[in-house]
Design an enzyme around this catalytic site. Structure first.
Site, PDB file in Angstrom:
ATOM      1  N   ASP A 264      29.350  26.418  43.888  1.00 40.95           N
ATOM      2  CA  ASP A 264      30.031  27.276  45.314  1.00 40.95           C
ATOM      3  C   ASP A 264      29.584  27.893  46.399  1.00 40.95           C
ATOM      4  O   ASP A 264      30.014  28.017  47.126  1.00 40.95           O
ATOM      5  CB  ASP A 264      31.623  27.172  44.676  1.00 40.95           C
ATOM      6  CG  ASP A 264      31.556  28.400  44.413  1.00 40.95           C
ATOM      7  OD1 ASP A 264      30.804  28.473  43.935  1.00 40.95           O
ATOM      8  OD2 ASP A 264      33.341  28.803  44.662  1.00 40.95           O
ATOM      9  N   GLU A 265      28.865  28.192  46.183  1.00 39.16           N
ATOM     10  CA  GLU A 265      28.459  29.025  47.175  1.00 39.16           C
ATOM     11  C   GLU A 265      26.741  29.660  46.892  1.00 39.16           C
ATOM     12  O   GLU A 265      25.460  29.106  45.853  1.00 39.16           O
ATOM     13  CB  GLU A 265      28.614  30.468  46.562  1.00 39.16           C
ATOM     14  CG  GLU A 265      28.501  32.263  47.267  1.00 39.16           C
ATOM     15  CD  GLU A 265      28.747  33.139  46.459  1.00 39.16           C
ATOM     16  OE1 GLU A 265      29.550  34.356  47.169  1.00 39.16           O
ATOM     17  OE2 GLU A 265      29.984  33.442  45.548  1.00 39.16           O
TER      18      GLU A 265
END
Length: 350
Positions: free
Chosen positions: A93-94
């Site tokens: 997610d990053e």
């Protein structure tokens, strides 16, 4: 991404929207992710589910679906690659993106972030937040400021003032323990940290002292590394009931060995160091590693070594969690050409 796992669950299950949910957890586990509704009550990732339930009695636990999260993560990265090949994923997610020279020839880094966030929302139904600045440290700090569903640009001429007023606990790399130590030394904001000499910070914080000395001045030379080296592969399980029996332990270690081998085979990874992780029912932790000259190649080798490591445990107590991880991998990092960041900024930002 904003509360990624939890947001995926709320998107896929409309009945969960607007409710306090935790992904993972359950009877004996820990929270993998919490929705923003749950965070208002103090629920955080890595929190024992019992504690989370005490903080938020109406909390709904949802089992994780990692295949689904990976599927959406791949879609998001495809969007990134529309703009640049210099993408360094940190997790599902990053990621860091270097858009100094981007594929679309857009001169505004702020505009690129807006477009990417909009495309993510259109294609996945999820919101993302972005931080934009001249290096990875500042971009990371900025990404948390206007969460959720926002972005923050730290312009070059505003870096010094921004960092001087930033609370030290907001500095990326300053954890709770370090922050408390800084508080005890009357270091509350960046300007307090900046007043300390390099010698002083090194004496107080060891090797990290140099990092704190540099970043409070906006100095961070780490490049965006598209082929970020994978340092370890791990599997672990938290058990519904505590384990006492030696046969049960052996069965779990054998299952973990097979699962670890499957993960490694899928990505053609080998490693030389195997680590056993044991968490007891009092939450005390024990780890022990064994390193070979040659690579591990089979689940039988992982299992045999894990049993020997198990025998090295310092005491007999009920076991809550077992984990195996492999490091000293055969993965090699490909060197990338260094590019000096000179990003045009816009005054407008969300």
């Amino acid at each position: 991404m904003d509360a990624f796992y939890a947001s995926v669950e709320q998107y896929d299950h409309p009945e969960l929207r607007g409710k306090a949910i935790a992904v993972g957890g359950g009877h004996r586990g820990v929270v993998s992710a919490a929705s923003y509704e749950a965070r208002k009550f103090g629920v955080r990732s890595a929190m024992p589910s019992k504690t989370a339930k005490e903080k938020c009695p109406h909390l709904i636990f949802v089992p994780p679906r990692f295949a689904r999260y990976k599927e959406i993560s791949r879609k998001i990265r495809e969007i990134f690659y529309e703009y640049t090949d210099l993408v360094e994923p940190l997790s599902l997610d990053e990621a860091y993106l270097d858009v100094t020279e981007n594929k679309k020839g857009i001169e505004s880094a702020n505009q690129i972030a807006k477009e990417i966030r909009q495309k993510i929302f259109e294609q996945t139904g999820l919101t993302a937040s972005a931080g934009i600045s001249i290096n990875k440290f500042l971009a990371k700090v900025a990404s948390d400021i206007n969460k959720p569903n926002g972005q923050k640009t730290i312009h070059p001429e505003k870096i010094e003032k921004f960092l001087e007023e930033l609370p030290v606990e907001k500095f990326y790399g300053v954890g709770k323990v370090t922050a408390n130590k800084m508080f005890s030394l009357a270091i509350y904001k960046g300007k307090d940290l900046k007043n300390r000499s390099l010698e002083d910070l090194t004496r107080l914080f060891g090797k990290s002292g140099r990092y704190y000395y540099d970043v409070v001045r906006g100095i961070h030379h780490s490049e965006v590394k598209p082929n970020r080296i994978q340092k370890s592969v791990a599997v672990e399980r938290t058990f519904f009931e505590d384990l006492f029996d030696e046969q049960q332990i052996n069965e779990k270690l054998e299952n973990l060995s097979k699962e670890l081998h499957q993960r490694l085979q899928k990505h053609q990874i080998l490693g030389r160091s195997l680590t056993l992780k044991i968490k007891y029912n009092d939450f005390s932790l024990f780890t022990r590693s064994f390193t070979k000259e040659e690579y591990f190649t089979s689940p039988e080798q992982y299992f045999a070594t894990s049993k020997k490591l198990w025998e090295l445990r310092p005491f007999d107590k009920a076991v809550r969690l077992l984990g195996l991880s492999l490091s000293h991998l055969n993965t090699e990092e490909k060197k990338q050409v260094s590019v000096q960041l000179k990003i045009p900024f816009e005054e407008f930002e969300n």
